[in-house]
Design a protein around this motif. Structure first.
Motif, mmCIF file in Angstrom:
data_model
loop_
_atom_site.group_PDB
_atom_site.id
_atom_site.type_symbol
_atom_site.label_atom_id
_atom_site.label_comp_id
_atom_site.label_asym_id
_atom_site.label_seq_id
_atom_site.Cartn_x
_atom_site.Cartn_y
_atom_site.Cartn_z
ATOM 1 N N ILE A 144 0.780 -1.299 -0.205
ATOM 2 C CA ILE A 144 -0.058 0.062 -0.041
ATOM 3 C C ILE A 144 0.930 1.443 -0.063
ATOM 4 N N LEU A 145 1.950 1.083 0.823
ATOM 5 C CA LEU A 145 2.739 2.335 0.738
ATOM 6 C C LEU A 145 3.402 2.783 -0.551
ATOM 7 N N PHE A 146 3.817 1.801 -1.242
ATOM 8 C CA PHE A 146 4.519 1.640 -2.578
ATOM 9 C C PHE A 146 3.498 2.424 -3.554
ATOM 10 N N GLY A 147 2.287 1.642 -3.674
ATOM 11 C CA GLY A 147 1.228 2.303 -4.288
ATOM 12 C C GLY A 147 0.988 3.419 -4.089
ATOM 13 N N SER A 148 0.839 3.873 -2.854
ATOM 14 C CA SER A 148 0.367 5.205 -2.623
ATOM 15 C C SER A 148 1.285 6.234 -2.906
ATOM 16 N N LEU A 149 2.552 5.982 -2.494
ATOM 17 C CA LEU A 149 3.640 6.824 -3.032
ATOM 18 C C LEU A 149 3.550 7.032 -4.852
ATOM 19 N N MET A 150 3.526 6.043 -5.335
ATOM 20 C CA MET A 150 3.468 6.160 -6.648
ATOM 21 C C MET A 150 2.198 7.098 -7.332
ATOM 22 N N PHE A 151 1.025 6.832 -6.584
ATOM 23 C CA PHE A 151 -0.106 7.541 -6.877
ATOM 24 C C PHE A 151 0.084 9.123 -6.524
ATOM 25 N N PHE A 152 0.815 9.362 -5.446
ATOM 26 C CA PHE A 152 1.096 10.807 -5.091
ATOM 27 C C PHE A 152 2.174 11.376 -6.000
ATOM 28 N N SER A 153 3.127 10.481 -6.400
ATOM 29 C CA SER A 153 4.120 10.993 -7.456
ATOM 30 C C SER A 153 3.600 11.504 -8.626
ATOM 31 N N ALA A 154 2.386 10.653 -9.006
ATOM 32 C CA ALA A 154 1.853 10.941 -10.356
ATOM 33 C C ALA A 154 1.012 12.245 -9.890
ATOM 34 N N ILE A 203 9.553 14.004 -9.176
ATOM 35 C CA ILE A 203 10.256 12.875 -8.812
ATOM 36 C C ILE A 203 11.267 13.205 -8.051
ATOM 37 N N LEU A 204 11.784 14.389 -8.033
ATOM 38 C CA LEU A 204 13.079 14.778 -7.021
ATOM 39 C C LEU A 204 12.280 14.515 -5.526
ATOM 40 N N ILE A 205 11.256 15.106 -5.382
ATOM 41 C CA ILE A 205 10.465 14.976 -3.996
ATOM 42 C C ILE A 205 10.160 13.753 -3.694
ATOM 43 N N THR A 206 9.601 12.783 -4.362
ATOM 44 C CA THR A 206 8.992 11.402 -4.168
ATOM 45 C C THR A 206 10.277 10.620 -3.941
ATOM 46 N N PHE A 207 11.016 10.620 -4.986
ATOM 47 C CA PHE A 207 12.132 9.812 -4.877
ATOM 48 C C PHE A 207 13.054 9.978 -3.542
ATOM 49 N N GLY A 208 13.087 11.306 -3.366
ATOM 50 C CA GLY A 208 14.060 11.655 -2.061
ATOM 51 C C GLY A 208 13.422 11.078 -1.188
ATOM 52 N N ILE A 209 12.030 11.155 -1.008
ATOM 53 C CA ILE A 209 11.515 10.556 0.316
ATOM 54 C C ILE A 209 11.528 8.874 0.152
ATOM 55 N N ALA A 210 11.500 8.573 -0.870
ATOM 56 C CA ALA A 210 11.685 6.756 -1.375
ATOM 57 C C ALA A 210 12.879 6.376 -0.713
ATOM 58 N N ILE A 211 13.938 7.235 -0.964
ATOM 59 C CA ILE A 211 15.370 6.703 -0.536
ATOM 60 C C ILE A 211 15.253 6.879 0.959
ATOM 61 N N GLN A 212 14.888 7.890 1.550
ATOM 62 C CA GLN A 212 14.800 7.820 3.114
ATOM 63 C C GLN A 212 14.114 6.737 3.701
ATOM 64 N N ILE A 213 12.899 6.135 3.138
ATOM 65 C CA ILE A 213 12.279 4.916 3.646
ATOM 66 C C ILE A 213 12.989 3.795 3.167
ATOM 67 N N VAL A 214 13.592 3.631 2.032
ATOM 68 C CA VAL A 214 14.617 2.496 1.873
ATOM 69 C C VAL A 214 15.652 2.254 2.788
ATOM 70 N N ARG A 215 16.169 3.481 3.003
ATOM 71 C CA ARG A 215 17.633 3.322 3.891
ATOM 72 C C ARG A 215 17.215 2.888 5.296
ATOM 73 N N TYR A 216 16.156 3.552 5.863
ATOM 74 C CA TYR A 216 15.635 3.260 7.068
ATOM 75 C C TYR A 216 15.036 1.911 7.151
ATOM 76 N N ILE A 275 15.524 -0.265 -3.437
ATOM 77 C CA ILE A 275 15.372 0.895 -4.008
ATOM 78 C C ILE A 275 14.715 0.895 -5.553
ATOM 79 N N ILE A 276 15.272 -0.297 -6.089
ATOM 80 C CA ILE A 276 14.923 -0.431 -7.735
ATOM 81 C C ILE A 276 13.433 -0.438 -7.908
ATOM 82 N N PRO A 277 12.421 -1.045 -7.524
ATOM 83 C CA PRO A 277 11.076 -0.858 -7.618
ATOM 84 C C PRO A 277 10.659 0.441 -7.445
ATOM 85 N N TYR A 278 11.041 1.162 -6.532
ATOM 86 C CA TYR A 278 10.773 2.484 -6.195
ATOM 87 C C TYR A 278 11.162 3.507 -7.337
ATOM 88 N N LEU A 279 12.483 3.373 -7.710
ATOM 89 C CA LEU A 279 13.004 4.136 -8.748
ATOM 90 C C LEU A 279 12.178 4.120 -10.275
#
Lengths: 114, 639
Positions: free
Chosen positions: B292-302, B314-327, B332-336
């Motif tokens: 759900i997190l991945f899907g919702s992040l994709m939705f918000f990115s769109a 993409i700079l905003i949402t991918f930046g957030i995705a990097i922080q999520i993945v690091r934590y 990260i590849i599916p998020y990218l």
């Protein structure tokens, strides 16, 4: 250990004092050559590696690199490696000309000009 | 120091091509064993070699950037300076300054007594390996002797290789010239059109040639694209194909002003933390499960892609995705890939999501509500379809090991400033959404409110930020891109002015008549729509979508004038094709390149063309097919 970007200027010899200061404060030094357009890189590399030898002898942590283009590239590098200080030769800073205001606005960390 | 003095330090037998090591330590051990076997150093010193190399690396990485490392040592028992060169099959992490993994390693071992020569060797090697052309030839070399010759300057980069891109560019231009002069010029419009006369045919050939000189220039020399645009436009003026007044008209100043205004706003909203705050809130609500997190992040990115622009989104949402993945130690590849694809599709949601949308609005007289009625439903349905496809492709790679704690991230945001910025953002969105209604109410020219909304908010930002506003106005817009757009619009406009687009429209409608379709009355419409959708989609996977759309908008205008039924639907096929096609390859849109650059810097890994291609082909094919189907349903419903 905190990173400090030290942009060298091959014409200056003031760097020894700065290196001593950084050594005392246990910083990791990123030694950077920053040739201007048309300037040969070789002399910068030579100068960088000769400083490296001194740092190696004194076991001071460091890395070397070469940047070209705008001083804003150094800001990007500083962001990427979370540097805490940029040390810049006066001659390079003056190159900014009218861009210096933008440079200062984008600067998120202290800058030391020598 | 003469270059020849370095010949003796390089030896072909000390060059190793395409060996595979998992890390630096494995490589160091190989070097130690090799030097020992070749009796380059004595056994006692060889035993210490790995430790000395590691010690040197622990002081600081010898990675000098661009995928190159220069480990170096002064040794006691070595007889003369030697270099060992390794081209690695698989790049390894070297903690280099630019954080790129290393695939070319040059070891330099020198006699302690030869201090000066040692320094000169180091600077010589560093200098030649900072020459991208030489490195590229070394990376492509088939034999170790070739590498040796490049290193000692015995082998010059061949004239063809050095100017490969120039040759391809010239070849492309020659082909286009022959196409324009001997094929396209022969096309005669069926009615008594002035564009059939030799006077206009000559102008047509020049316009085609100069338009493609800009397109090919952008393709082969991306960083010089503004120069190519400027040259092309100058030649159009000097050859008398167009006059200054027409050039300015085609530059579409309202479009340019609106893009500038949006860029200033985006910079301001971004600085205030608005987008970061919105995405964080979304994650707080939907972040309990990885899917759900991945899907919702994709939705918000769109959604952000549709409401601001694809690059900022993409700079905003991918930046957030990097922080999520690091934590959470996720992948990260599916998020990218997922976020970029969602953003590209989302950029077709509204008028302001993509420069091609803005260009369509101003050049084809379309309103924000037109976009809501036509492109939003197709884009939204395709988005859900894409989220489903991406989840299907990557569902096994979405495991999260830790739960997400976002409080720390949220603490960094100044909520008061965010509230003001959100309010301004809402005012902008309301004015843009209802611009056509307000224009009718005030009885003012169409799109005045649309442009006014952007300018009004820029005015507010300047007023609110006082002297600090210069930062947003000067640093917000990408002035380089703005200038490129102006040249591009003017060049594309000349295709319309000289009648090229009339002929293209004629060819397209003739082709569409042969399109297999069960409704004879809609054959031309659906055929043209399908060709424009897939044509702009596939081309956008390899070339910037704006030149394609800018050249094809006048073609659609001509088809409308020709009176084919529901021809205004063709504009939407261009928008959808241009935006969705960006997902085909990793170079398909600016958002792709920006996100990959961020990924490579953040994770110290390279991203290859093939990494993208599987998901790229699946998603682009299915979304274009799905959009084509939706267009079919729409056309059948409307007629």
């Amino acid at each position: 250990m905190n990173n400090v970007i030290f942009v060298i200027n091959k014409k200056e010899d003031i760097y020894l004092g700065i290196l001593n200061y950084l050594k005392e404060n246990k910083k990791k030094i990123i030694l950077l050559g920053f040739p201007e357009k048309g300037e040969e890189e070789r002399e910068y590399w030579h100068f960088l590696f000769s400083i490296c030898e001194k740092l190696e002898c004194e076991k001071i942590p460091f890395s070397v690199g070469m940047e070209r283009g705008s001083l804003f590239n150094i800001l990007e590098l500083a962001r990427a490696i979370s540097a805490e200080l940029i040390i810049l030769p006066k001659s390079k800073f003056l190159l900014l000309g009218e861009e210096y205001e933008d440079f200062l606005k984008e600067l998120e960390i202290p800058i030391l000009i020598y | 120091m003469e270059k020849n003095n370095f010949e003796k330090i390089f030896r072909p037998e000390f060059i190793f091509l395409d060996l595979e090591f998992n890390n630096k330590e494995e490589l160091f051990s190989f070097v130690k064993e090799f030097l020992e076997k070749k009796k380059v150093i004595e056994e006692e010193e060889a035993k210490k070699l790995v430790g000395l190399l590691k010690e040197r690396e622990s002081l600081g990485s010898t990675g000098v950037g661009l995928g190159i490392a220069l480990p170096h040592l002064s040794l006691k028992t070595i007889k003369e300076t030697v270099c060992l060169i390794f081209r690695l099959k698989k790049a390894i992490d070297w903690q280099a300054l630019d954080q790129k993994p290393v695939n070319l390693v040059v070891f330099i071992f020198s006699q302690e007594r030869e201090h000066d020569f040692y320094l000169q060797t180091l600077s010589y090697v560093a200098q030649i390996l900072h020459d991208k052309k030489i490195v590229s030839q070394i990376l492509k070399a088939k034999r170790r002797e070739e590498v040796y010759e490049y290193l000692v300057y015995k082998r010059k980069i061949s004239f063809f290789k050095k100017y490969q891109k120039v040759f391809y560019y010239l070849l492309g231009m020659i082909l286009i010239f022959f196409f324009a002069k001997f094929l396209f010029a022969k096309i005669k419009l069926p009615y008594d059109s002035p564009f059939n006369s030799p006077f206009w045919i000559k102008k047509e050939v020049i316009a085609i040639l100069l338009f493609f000189s800009m397109v090919l220039g952008t393709l082969f020399f991306f960083s010089q694209r503004v120069a190519f645009g400027g040259f092309a436009l100058t030649l159009l003026l000097l050859t008398g194909v167009v006059d200054i007044e027409t050039t300015i008209k085609f530059m579409s100043i309202p479009t340019i002003l609106f893009i500038i205004a949006v860029m200033i706003m985006v910079k301001w909203f971004s600085e205030k933390g608005v987008f970061r705050y919105l995405v964080l809130k979304a994650i707080q609500y939907f972040g309990n499960s990885p899917l759900i997190l991945f899907g919702s992040l994709m939705f918000f990115s769109a959604l952000l892609g549709g409401l601001i622009d694809e690059v900022s989104a993409i700079l905003i949402t991918f930046g957030i995705a990097i922080q999520i993945v690091r934590y959470t130690k996720g992948n990260i590849i599916p998020y990218l890939i997922g976020l970029v694809m969602a953003t590209n599709i989302g950029s077709a949601l509204t008028l302001i999501g993509n420069p091609i949308g803005i260009y369509l609005a101003f050049s084809a007289q379309l309103t924000f509500l037109d976009f809501l009625r036509n492109s939003t439903p197709i884009s939204l349905l395709s988005l859900f379809f894409t989220i489903f496809l991406i989840l299907l492709i990557y569902k096994k790679n979405l495991k999260l090991e830790n739960k997400i704690e976002l409080k720390k991230l949220e603490e960094e945001i100044d909520k008061k400033e965010v509230k003001i910025a959100v309010l301004v953002f809402l005012v902008f969105v309301i004015l843009v959404v209802f611009h056509s209604f307000i224009e009718r109410l005030l009885k003012i020219e169409e799109r005045s409110m649309l442009l006014g909304a952007g300018l009004l908010i820029v005015g507010f930002i300047v007023f609110y930020e006082k002297e600090h506003s210069r930062f947003f106005v000067e640093r917000g817009p990408d002035w380089w891109t703005i200038l490129y757009f102006m040249f591009l619009f003017a060049n594309a406009g000349c295709l319309e002015y000289t009648g090229v687009t009339y002929k293209l429209a004629y060819l397209l409608s003739e082709g569409a008549k042969r399109f297999p379709f069960f409704r004879e009355d809609l054959k031309e419409t659906f055929g043209s729509l399908t060709m424009l959708l897939w044509g702009s989609g596939i081309l956008s996977g390899f070339v910037d979508n704006l030149p394609i759309v800018a050249a094809l908008v006048p073609v659609v205008k001509n088809l409308i004038l020709k009176g084919i039924p529901l021809a205004n639907q063709l504009y939407w096929s261009l928008l959808i094709g241009g935006c969705f096609g960006g997902n085909l390859t990793m170079i398909g849109s600016t958002a792709n390149l920006v996100a990959i650059g961020v990924y490579e810097r953040a994770f110290r890994k390279s991203f290859r063309f093939s990494d993208w291609l599987k998901a790229g082909i699946i998603v682009t094919f299915f979304t274009l097919f799905f959009a084509n189907f939706l267009f079919l349903v729409k056309i059948l419903t409307l007629k």
